[in-house]
Enzyme design. Structure first.
Site, short mmCIF file in Angstrom:
data_model
loop_
_atom_site.label_atom_id
_atom_site.label_comp_id
_atom_site.label_asym_id
_atom_site.label_seq_id
_atom_site.Cartn_x
_atom_site.Cartn_y
_atom_site.Cartn_z
N GLY A 293 0.13 -7.83 6.98
CA GLY A 293 -1.07 -8.37 7.62
C GLY A 293 -0.75 -9.17 8.88
CD GLU B 142 2.02 -0.47 10.78
OE1 GLU B 142 0.88 -0.99 10.92
OE2 GLU B 142 2.36 0.15 9.78
CG ASN C 217 -0.32 -0.15 2.51
OD1 ASN C 217 0.76 -0.71 2.63
ND2 ASN C 217 -0.98 0.34 3.55
CD GLU D 199 -6.29 -4.41 8.47
OE1 GLU D 199 -5.78 -3.29 8.56
OE2 GLU D 199 -5.63 -5.48 8.51
CE LYS E 57 8.97 -10.75 -0.80
NZ LYS E 57 7.56 -10.42 -1.09
CB CYS F 137 -2.18 -0.62 8.79
SG CYS F 137 -0.91 0.65 8.83
#
Length: 502
Positions: free
Chosen positions: A228, A249, A151, A384, A174, A283
């Protein structure tokens, strides 16, 4: 099509297996670039290059040297901001207004951590033994594995790279297989600036082929992961198996709480921007909107009227307000949650399905969607969605708002809209969230720590706290030397790194 190779040991190279995969423009659904498909052999090469760079000088380099390169990088990033934003918008479909703003903001991180690097200090500790002197010094950890999502790849990579490099670590980055192009473009700028080979390495590819062997690699000293919850759990297990630190995170189901005394015009704008501006693909999205009973119905009407005017379209057009969903799996997930909400009894008052293709676009668009009559036990309020879907919940008083907001597996962020200063302070103290915004939303800074509670993650990024997380430092592991004062010595043979010696 453009090709984006790996970046290992200061060289742009094909993957060891010689394979490439295509990346699509989410707006047109047409492939626009080929990305090198890395694998375990490429991970080994990148980690070896990073370890060599660390041991051959970067890990012991003078902070002023590292700071100088970071400042030069910041200068070059300012020049390249427009190009980087265009690459990222083409790759992940995020609005150019947002990718442009993020790209222009990146240099601030590198300048800030350059300054912190120049101020790394240890301590001289007076202890209870009269003839012994003890001093400490902070030291870098080694090779950092940095894993970023699709994102905001450039911004979230910078949150890791700036403090890690300032502390003297080397990095293997990565990026997500869906949005790898901008990370290679960033590596080109590192290369132009003159960072020593191996200080930054970028290995693109899929999670099982690159991410898993990278996290498990025996020469990786720490993992910094944004993504995620399920991926974060896997990373944390692998890090725990090797007894190395990890910063995670993860996701969120953040409450955006509107009291009756709020400036309602500003609250409407803030609530809409908190969920729809990034197509909900962030997020910290304020996906649970809690509204006080006395203004609930009128506020929902204002939300629907405001969000209903949102312009969907080409994310590269500054006039566009809502762009496409980045990936097909995410698109299908969002639509499935809309149907789940309906089945649970939530009332759809806006949107609720796929959006017609804007002119010239074939992308995966979802209508900005608002559900009312949501209760906190519904899946749409607890899980979510990561899309442009807002759930509106009622509350009666401040205590009930706190109970509903904190009744969640997540705790990344929260928003409070009120003109009552006492309430603002009380809510900030009571909400179980890593960040609480008052009368604003989605404001982040390189100066302020960011991270979550509970399933939203472990550790903090940004601020001075992030730099400390990339070092052995006083209060954790550190180097110290104790010598008899009468000997006049300044060290003891065999004094170890990362431990006390006497």
């Amino acid at each position: 099509m453009q090709r984006f190779p790996l970046y290992i040991a200061g060289q742009f190279r094909d993957a060891a297996g010689g394979e490439w995969f295509e990346t699509e423009n989410p707006y047109t659904l047409e492939p626009w670039a080929q990305i090198a498909r890395g694998g375990p052999a490429d991970v080994d090469a990148a980690v070896a290059a990073a370890r060599t760079a660390f041991e051959s000088g970067w890990g012991r380099s003078k902070p002023a040297y590292r700071a100088g390169l970071l400042r030069a990088l910041a200068d070059r990033l300012e020049q390249a901001a427009g190009e980087l934003a265009q690459i990222e918008t083409r790759d992940n479909g995020k609005l150019i207004a947002e990718t442009g703003g993020q790209a222009r903001y990146l240099p601030s991180w590198y300048r800030y951590y350059a300054g912190l690097a120049e101020n790394l200090e240890g301590r001289v500790i007076p202890i209870d033994k009269p003839d012994v002197t003890v001093y400490t010094r902070p030291e870098p950890l080694g090779v950092i594995a940095a894993i970023t999502p699709w994102n905001s790849p450039l911004m979230l990579a910078t949150w890791k790279l700036a403090p890690a490099l300032a502390a003297g670590n080397t990095v293997v980055l990565k990026p997500s297989e869906f949005t790898s192009a901008s990370s290679i473009a960033l590596a080109r700028i590192f290369d132009e600036v003159g960072f020593p080979p191996g200080v930054l390495n970028v290995v693109t590819g899929f999670g099982a082929e690159v991410g898993v062997p990278l996290v498990a690699h025996p020469k990786v000293a720490k993992v910094a992961f944004t993504g995620g919850e399920s991926g974060g759990r896997g990373v944390y297990k692998a890090a725990a198996e090797r007894l190395i630190p990890a910063t995670l995170e993860l996701g969120g189901k953040s409450p955006n709480i509107v009291f009756a005394d709020a400036d309602l015009d500003q609250a409407v704008k803030g609530v809409i921007a908190g969920i729809f501006a990034a197509t909900g693909q962030t997020c910290l999205a304020g996906s649970r909107v809690l509204v006080e009973d006395s203004i609930h119905d009128a506020f929902v009407e204002r939300l629907v009227a405001f969000a209903g005017r949102a312009k969907l379209g080409d994310p590269a057009d500054l006039a566009t307000q809502v762009g496409p969903v980045t990936t097909r799996p995410q698109y299908e997930k969002i639509l499935s949650y809309i149907e789940i909400a309906r089945a649970e009894g939530a009332r759809c008052v806006l949107g609720g399905g796929p959006a017609p293709h804007p002119a010239g676009g074939k992308g995966l668009f979802v209508q900005p969607t608002i559900f009312a009559d949501v209760t906190n036990d519904m899946r749409i309020a607890r899980e979510e969605v990561f899309g442009p879907v807002m759930s509106v919940l009622r509350f009666g008083d401040q205590d009930e708002a706190i109970r509903i907001a904190n009744d969640s597996d997540y705790g990344l962020a929260a928003g409070v809209w009120t003109q009552n200063l006492r309430r603002a302070l009380e809510m900030s103290d009571a909400l179980a969230a890593g960040t609480v915004w008052v009368n604003t939303y989605r404001a982040v800074s390189y100066l302020a720590p960011f991270g979550g509670y509970k399933a939203s993650g472990i550790g903090r990024e940004n601020g001075a706290e992030a730099l400390a997380a990339y070092m052995f430092h006083p209060g954790s592991s550190y180097s110290s030397v104790s010598v008899p004062a009468a000997a006049g010595a300044r060290g003891v043979p065999g004094a170890g790194r990362g431990r006390e010696s006497g």
